[in-house]
Design an enzyme around this catalytic site. Structure first.
Site, PDB file in Angstrom:
ATOM      1  N   GLU A 124       0.894   3.833   1.870  1.00 47.23           N
ATOM      2  CA  GLU A 124       1.365   4.233   3.197  1.00 47.23           C
ATOM      3  C   GLU A 124       2.546   3.373   3.649  1.00 47.23           C
ATOM      4  O   GLU A 124       3.502   3.877   4.252  1.00 47.23           O
ATOM      5  CB  GLU A 124       0.255   4.069   4.250  1.00 47.23           C
ATOM      6  CG  GLU A 124      -1.001   4.858   3.990  1.00 47.23           C
ATOM      7  CD  GLU A 124      -2.053   4.067   3.215  1.00 47.23           C
ATOM      8  OE1 GLU A 124      -1.696   3.408   2.220  1.00 47.23           O
ATOM      9  OE2 GLU A 124      -3.216   4.101   3.607  1.00 47.23           O
ATOM     10  N   CYS A 162      -2.344  -0.436   7.551  1.00 49.15           N
ATOM     11  CA  CYS A 162      -1.583   0.818   7.494  1.00 49.15           C
ATOM     12  C   CYS A 162      -1.719   1.610   8.796  1.00 49.15           C
ATOM     13  O   CYS A 162      -0.758   2.234   9.248  1.00 49.15           O
ATOM     14  CB  CYS A 162      -2.033   1.638   6.297  1.00 49.15           C
ATOM     15  SG  CYS A 162      -1.646   0.812   4.728  1.00 49.15           S
ATOM     16  N   HIS A 179       0.850  -1.191   0.000  1.00 44.81           N
ATOM     17  CA  HIS A 179       0.000   0.000   0.000  1.00 44.81           C
ATOM     18  C   HIS A 179       0.892   1.250   0.000  1.00 44.81           C
ATOM     19  O   HIS A 179       2.034   1.204   0.476  1.00 44.81           O
ATOM     20  CB  HIS A 179      -0.899   0.001   1.247  1.00 44.81           C
ATOM     21  CG  HIS A 179      -2.056  -0.940   1.157  1.00 44.81           C
ATOM     22  ND1 HIS A 179      -3.147  -0.884   1.980  1.00 44.81           N
ATOM     23  CD2 HIS A 179      -2.309  -1.974   0.299  1.00 44.81           C
ATOM     24  CE1 HIS A 179      -4.006  -1.842   1.666  1.00 44.81           C
ATOM     25  NE2 HIS A 179      -3.517  -2.524   0.656  1.00 44.81           N
ATOM     26  N   CYS A 194      -6.195   1.727   5.856  1.00 41.91           N
ATOM     27  CA  CYS A 194      -6.805   0.470   6.295  1.00 41.91           C
ATOM     28  C   CYS A 194      -6.193   0.081   7.643  1.00 41.91           C
ATOM     29  O   CYS A 194      -5.297   0.743   8.159  1.00 41.91           O
ATOM     30  CB  CYS A 194      -6.570  -0.625   5.256  1.00 41.91           C
ATOM     31  SG  CYS A 194      -4.863  -1.234   5.227  1.00 41.91           S
TER      32      CYS A 194
END
Lengths: 138, 138
Positions: free
Chosen positions: B48, B79, B46, B76
Site C-alpha cells: 500500500e 498503511c 508495504h 495494517c
C-alpha cells in the site's frame, strides 16, 4: 533532540510542517530526516518514515532493535505503525499532538507492546516551532 | 482485485509476504505494487505504501481524492494512516487480518472519517495466498 529540532528547522525553512527526527544506534547517529511531504508531493514522507527507511538502508536490516528514535512531535498513526514494524524499542519525542498523534487514535495495545515511550523532552521549543509555523501560514 | 492478486503473486514468488495493491483513478490504473519489505530491507515497504507513493508521483499530487485503492489484505495501522493522509476516499480489500489489521488496532474514529471501506472481495483467493505462503515457510 537538539539535532531533531535543527532538522525541524530545515522543514520550516522549506515551508513544510516542521517535524524533525534523528535515529541513534548504540550511541551513534545513523539517520536524520525532516518532513518532506510538500516537496516530494508524498503524504507518506513524514520525518519518521524517511528516518526509518534511511536507518534500515544504513544498517542493511529491516529491524532497528538497537535504536532510539528522537522526534520533535508525537508520531501519527502511520509513523507509530512503522515504528512498531521496525521494532524500535525506544522513542523519545518533544511536543504532544492531541489531534493527529497516535495516542488519540490507537488502541492501548500499542503501549502493551514493548515500546518505551518518553515524551515532553524540549517540549516547549518543539511546540513553539509548530505554533510559529502555523501562525505564519494563517 | 484480480490485478492486486497478480501483484501479490509476485511478492509470493520473491519470498515476500504476498500482499498486492492497485490504485485506480477515474477508472484508470495509475499504480501497482507488492510487498517488498525483505528485498528492500525496509519495514515500511508495504504494498500500500509503495502504491500510494507511486500514485502520488504519477499525479504529482499528495492527495488521492479521486482514487480507489484495491488491496488483497486488510491494511495494517501504518498503511491505514497513510490512506488517511492521502485522503483516499475508498478502499477495497480481500482478506481480513484479525491480528495485524487496522480494525483491531485503531479507534473507531478512523471509520468516522469519510473513508468508505469495502471488504471481502475475492476473500477466499486472497486468504488462500497468505495461508499457502505461511504453510510453505513453516
Amino acid at each position: 533532540m537538539r539535532l531533531a529540532l535543527l532538522e525541524a528547522q530545515q522543514a520550516y525553512d522549506n515551508g513544510e510542517i516542521p517535524v524533525g527526527a534523528v535515529m541513534v544506534c548504540n550511541n551513534k547517529i545513523i539517520a536524520k530526516a525532516h518532513n518532506q511531504t510538500q516537496m516530494l508531493a508524498d503524504p507518506t514522507a513524514h520525518a519518521e518514515m524517511i528516518c526509518i527507511t534511511a536507518a534500515c538502508g544504513h544498517l542493511g536490516a529491516k529491524y532497528l532493535t538497537d535504536c532510539t528514535l528522537y522526534i520533535t512531535l508525537e508520531p501519527c498513526m502511520m509513523c507509530a505503525g512503522a515504528i512498531k514494524w521496525a521494532q524500535i524499542p525506544t522513542i523519545v519525542y518533544g511536543a504532544s499532538d492531541k489531534k493527529g498523534g497516535f495516542k488519540s487514535q490507537i488502541l492501548n495495545n500499542f503501549y502493551h507492546s514493548n515500546i518505551q515511550i518518553i515524551d515532553g523532552i524540549l517540549q516547549e521549543e518543539c511546540a513553539k516551532m509548530m505554533k510559529d509555523f502555523f501562525k505564519k501560514k494563517r
